[in-house]
Design an enzyme around this catalytic site. Structure first.
Site, PDB file in Angstrom:
ATOM      1  N   ARG A  88      46.654 -73.480 -45.317  1.00  0.00           N
ATOM      2  CA  ARG A  88      45.610 -73.998 -46.216  1.00  0.00           C
ATOM      3  C   ARG A  88      45.495 -75.503 -46.119  1.00  0.00           C
ATOM      4  O   ARG A  88      46.475 -76.196 -45.882  1.00  0.00           O
ATOM      5  CB  ARG A  88      45.998 -73.687 -47.664  1.00  0.00           C
ATOM      6  CG  ARG A  88      45.666 -72.305 -48.068  1.00  0.00           C
ATOM      7  CD  ARG A  88      45.677 -72.199 -49.582  1.00  0.00           C
ATOM      8  NE  ARG A  88      47.018 -72.161 -50.149  1.00  0.00           N
ATOM      9  CZ  ARG A  88      47.254 -72.214 -51.448  1.00  0.00           C
ATOM     10  NH1 ARG A  88      46.259 -72.331 -52.301  1.00  0.00           N
ATOM     11  NH2 ARG A  88      48.478 -72.147 -51.911  1.00  0.00           N
ATOM     12  N   ARG A  94      43.967 -69.268 -50.522  1.00  0.00           N
ATOM     13  CA  ARG A  94      44.577 -68.471 -49.451  1.00  0.00           C
ATOM     14  C   ARG A  94      43.559 -67.486 -48.887  1.00  0.00           C
ATOM     15  O   ARG A  94      43.547 -67.196 -47.699  1.00  0.00           O
ATOM     16  CB  ARG A  94      45.786 -67.713 -49.991  1.00  0.00           C
ATOM     17  CG  ARG A  94      46.917 -68.602 -50.445  1.00  0.00           C
ATOM     18  CD  ARG A  94      48.050 -67.789 -51.052  1.00  0.00           C
ATOM     19  NE  ARG A  94      49.170 -68.621 -51.466  1.00  0.00           N
ATOM     20  CZ  ARG A  94      49.332 -69.094 -52.705  1.00  0.00           C
ATOM     21  NH1 ARG A  94      48.453 -68.824 -53.649  1.00  0.00           N
ATOM     22  NH2 ARG A  94      50.390 -69.826 -53.010  1.00  0.00           N
ATOM     23  N   ILE A 124      54.485 -63.844 -42.824  1.00  0.00           N
ATOM     24  CA  ILE A 124      54.331 -64.954 -43.792  1.00  0.00           C
ATOM     25  C   ILE A 124      52.876 -65.444 -43.818  1.00  0.00           C
ATOM     26  O   ILE A 124      52.441 -66.096 -44.759  1.00  0.00           O
ATOM     27  CB  ILE A 124      55.278 -66.134 -43.450  1.00  0.00           C
ATOM     28  CG1 ILE A 124      56.729 -65.673 -43.298  1.00  0.00           C
ATOM     29  CG2 ILE A 124      55.193 -67.223 -44.505  1.00  0.00           C
ATOM     30  CD1 ILE A 124      57.735 -66.805 -43.058  1.00  0.00           C
ATOM     31  N   ASN A 126      49.137 -66.128 -44.367  1.00  0.00           N
ATOM     32  CA  ASN A 126      48.250 -65.889 -45.521  1.00  0.00           C
ATOM     33  C   ASN A 126      46.866 -65.424 -45.103  1.00  0.00           C
ATOM     34  O   ASN A 126      46.457 -65.704 -43.971  1.00  0.00           O
ATOM     35  CB  ASN A 126      48.102 -67.208 -46.313  1.00  0.00           C
ATOM     36  CG  ASN A 126      49.161 -67.346 -47.393  1.00  0.00           C
ATOM     37  OD1 ASN A 126      49.524 -66.380 -48.034  1.00  0.00           O
ATOM     38  ND2 ASN A 126      49.631 -68.576 -47.573  1.00  0.00           N
ATOM     39  N   HIS A 181      50.442 -62.439 -53.686  1.00  0.00           N
ATOM     40  CA  HIS A 181      50.751 -63.857 -53.516  1.00  0.00           C
ATOM     41  C   HIS A 181      49.465 -64.651 -53.721  1.00  0.00           C
ATOM     42  O   HIS A 181      48.817 -65.068 -52.778  1.00  0.00           O
ATOM     43  CB  HIS A 181      51.318 -64.072 -52.105  1.00  0.00           C
ATOM     44  CG  HIS A 181      51.725 -65.487 -51.849  1.00  0.00           C
ATOM     45  ND1 HIS A 181      52.630 -66.165 -52.625  1.00  0.00           N
ATOM     46  CD2 HIS A 181      51.350 -66.353 -50.871  1.00  0.00           C
ATOM     47  CE1 HIS A 181      52.804 -67.380 -52.143  1.00  0.00           C
ATOM     48  NE2 HIS A 181      52.025 -67.516 -51.081  1.00  0.00           N
TER      49      HIS A 181
HETATM   50  P1  A3D Z   1      51.180 -74.248 -38.731  1.00  0.00           P
HETATM   51  O1  A3D Z   1      52.109 -75.389 -38.809  1.00  0.00           O
HETATM   52  O2  A3D Z   1      49.746 -74.537 -38.430  1.00  0.00           O
HETATM   53  O3  A3D Z   1      51.765 -73.222 -37.658  1.00  0.00           O
HETATM   54  C1  A3D Z   1      51.047 -72.102 -37.231  1.00  0.00           C
HETATM   55  C2  A3D Z   1      51.347 -71.939 -35.744  1.00  0.00           C
HETATM   56  O4  A3D Z   1      50.730 -70.724 -35.320  1.00  0.00           O
HETATM   57  C3  A3D Z   1      50.785 -73.070 -34.865  1.00  0.00           C
HETATM   58  O5  A3D Z   1      51.822 -73.670 -34.121  1.00  0.00           O
HETATM   59  C4  A3D Z   1      49.773 -72.345 -33.958  1.00  0.00           C
HETATM   60  O6  A3D Z   1      49.724 -72.874 -32.642  1.00  0.00           O
HETATM   61  C5  A3D Z   1      50.340 -70.925 -33.981  1.00  0.00           C
HETATM   62  N1  A3D Z   1      49.357 -69.910 -33.603  1.00  0.00           N
HETATM   63  C6  A3D Z   1      48.060 -69.830 -33.960  1.00  0.00           C
HETATM   64  N2  A3D Z   1      47.495 -68.747 -33.392  1.00  0.00           N
HETATM   65  C7  A3D Z   1      48.460 -68.130 -32.681  1.00  0.00           C
HETATM   66  C8  A3D Z   1      48.502 -66.956 -31.882  1.00  0.00           C
HETATM   67  N3  A3D Z   1      47.419 -66.180 -31.709  1.00  0.00           N
HETATM   68  N4  A3D Z   1      49.667 -66.621 -31.289  1.00  0.00           N
HETATM   69  C9  A3D Z   1      50.773 -67.396 -31.450  1.00  0.00           C
HETATM   70  N5  A3D Z   1      50.799 -68.526 -32.208  1.00  0.00           N
HETATM   71  C10 A3D Z   1      49.651 -68.878 -32.809  1.00  0.00           C
HETATM   72  O7  A3D Z   1      51.199 -73.398 -40.096  1.00  0.00           O
HETATM   73  P2  A3D Z   1      52.457 -73.148 -41.061  1.00  0.00           P
HETATM   74  O8  A3D Z   1      53.642 -72.834 -40.239  1.00  0.00           O
HETATM   75  O9  A3D Z   1      52.520 -74.242 -42.064  1.00  0.00           O
HETATM   76  O10 A3D Z   1      51.940 -71.865 -41.865  1.00  0.00           O
HETATM   77  C11 A3D Z   1      51.765 -70.629 -41.198  1.00  0.00           C
HETATM   78  C12 A3D Z   1      51.136 -69.584 -42.120  1.00  0.00           C
HETATM   79  O11 A3D Z   1      51.992 -69.314 -43.222  1.00  0.00           O
HETATM   80  C13 A3D Z   1      49.792 -69.993 -42.732  1.00  0.00           C
HETATM   81  O12 A3D Z   1      48.909 -68.887 -42.730  1.00  0.00           O
HETATM   82  C14 A3D Z   1      50.164 -70.366 -44.165  1.00  0.00           C
HETATM   83  O13 A3D Z   1      49.080 -70.217 -45.063  1.00  0.00           O
HETATM   84  C15 A3D Z   1      51.244 -69.353 -44.427  1.00  0.00           C
HETATM   85  N6  A3D Z   1      52.123 -69.653 -45.563  1.00  0.00           N
HETATM   86  C16 A3D Z   1      52.498 -68.594 -46.322  1.00  0.00           C
HETATM   87  C17 A3D Z   1      53.346 -68.799 -47.399  1.00  0.00           C
HETATM   88  C18 A3D Z   1      53.764 -67.631 -48.236  1.00  0.00           C
HETATM   89  O14 A3D Z   1      54.512 -67.776 -49.170  1.00  0.00           O
HETATM   90  C19 A3D Z   1      53.266 -66.292 -47.919  1.00  0.00           C
HETATM   91  C20 A3D Z   1      53.815 -70.079 -47.700  1.00  0.00           C
HETATM   92  C21 A3D Z   1      53.416 -71.136 -46.897  1.00  0.00           C
HETATM   93  C22 A3D Z   1      52.564 -70.908 -45.817  1.00  0.00           C
END
Ligand code: A3D
Length: 325
Positions: A88, A94, A124, A126, A181
């Site tokens: 986000r 989300r 994880i 969203n 969530h």
């Molecule tokens: P970010 O640091 O952007 O990492 C996501 C990674 O996914 C990047 O390195 C991208 O290159 C990679 N990626 C994108 N598409 C692909 C693909 N097709 N195949 C392989 N890798 C890919 O994001 P983040 O690590 O901060 O967050 C990741 C997700 O977790 C997001 O959707 C957030 O909203 C979610 N999230 C969930 C929670 C919960 O409590 C459920 C909490 C915090 C974040």
């Protein structure tokens, strides 16, 4: 050439971004096993693997870390943790991520099915509850082996805020959150306690007030947004720690009860939907869903949360029918 060890477990991380990097570091430092990072950005996956491996001499762990944009790197993993997707940005909900992230999850599901069909999969990405449902459906894996991480984090936030208010250790605060969530999650005050003393009793003792507890419940619901507002992207330290606790419970057959997005069919009156409920994690994945008694008021709040997940799921189903995800 990396060393490899057949005696160590393999933890595959799909997504090597903010959460993925911390997951890799924690998996190594907690000695859970070898770590493989898969990311469409090969440099990020390889760079983080090399950077964390370079801390082994200082931190004193033994693990092989690899990174790649080739899904074959997932092969044979016992645990797969999925964070691939967009996080986000300030002002986004989300739910705004549903179409973009469902497309990504569709491709990831295929990789997991092909490379690690026996794995315990923790999602994880969203919007969590519908993404884990989509992942399970597309991967066609057993429901008990595909689970979403959200409740452990939401409960940890609740515990942290309560611990700060009461001036006690987080370890002595037991609390949990039911439901999806999202803003409609239900922090369960009645089932929360401090060293065994129920929260309502703590209010009766005058240790804190009902108004303060209500404010903490509201802050817990908005805990994710509070972090997004402060740092411009979503949280990653506590989400990673929470998913690692779930992975560890599976790998070590710990039989821990965590609030997880688990597949509910006939429990809590939910018919075929992933939603946050207390679940026991052991060597078989989700081994049991614990159905607790709710007051009519708690039931109403939980139902609102289920309805919110269900409504978003309908959006996802429509996108699927239109061939968009
Ligand atoms: P970010 O640091 O952007 O990492 C996501 C990674 O996914 C990047 O390195 C991208 O290159 C990679 N990626 C994108 N598409 C692909 C693909 N097709 N195949 C392989 N890798 C890919 O994001 P983040 O690590 O901060 O967050 C990741 C997700 O977790 C997001 O959707 C957030 O909203 C979610 N999230 C969930 C929670 C919960 O409590 C459920 C909490 C915090 C974040």
């Amino acid at each position: 050439m990396p060393r490899s060890s057949s005696s160590r477990s393999k933890i595959a991380l799909v997504g090597g971004g903010n959460i993925g990097g911390i997951l890799a570091q924690l998996a190594c430092e907690k000695k859970l096993g070898d770590v493989a990072i898969f990311d469409i950005n090969a440099g990020v996956a390889q760079g983080k693997a090399l950077d964390i491996a370079s801390s082994a001499a200082v931190e004193g762990f033994h693990a092989t870390l690899t990174g790649s944009d080739d899904p074959a790197i997932l092969r044979g993993a016992e645990v797969v943790i999925v964070t691939a997707g967009l996080p986000r940005k300030p002002g986004m909900s989300r739910d705004d991520l549903v179409e973009s992230n469902a497309k990504i999850i569709s491709s990831i599901a295929r990789h997991i099915r092909e490379q690690a069909p026996e794995a315990f999969v923790v999602c994880i990405t969203n919007p969590l509850d519908v993404m884990v449902g989509h992942l399970q459906r597309e991967a066609n894996m057993a429901h008990e082996k595909v689970v979403g991480m959200a409740g452990v984090l939401d409960s940890a936030r609740f515990r942290h805020f309560l611990a700060c208010e009461l001036g006690v250790s987080e370890q002595d605060v037991s609390a949990f959150v039911l439901g999806g969530h999202g803003d409609s999650m239900v922090p369960l005050v009645r089932y929360s306690n401090v060293a065994g003393i129920p929260l309502p009793e703590i209010v009766r003792m005058g240790w804190t007030s009902q108004e303060t507890i209500d404010a903490i419940v509201a802050r817990t619901r908005n805990g994710g947004a509070e972090v997004v507002k402060l740092m411009g992207t979503s949280a990653y330290f506590a989400p990673a720690a929470s998913a690692i606790a779930m992975a560890q419970a599976y790998l070590y057959d710990e039989k821990r009860i965590f609030p997880c997005a688990a597949y509910c069919k006939g429990v809590y009156g939910v018919e075929g939907l992933y939603v946050g409920v207390p679940a026991l994690i052991g060597k078989d994945g989700i081994e049991k869903i614990v159905e607790i008694e709710l007051t009519p008021q708690e039931r109403t709040l939980f139902q609102e949360s289920i309805d919110a997940v269900s409504a978003l799921n309908k959006v996802l189903v429509a996108l699927r029918e239109q061939g968009k995800v």
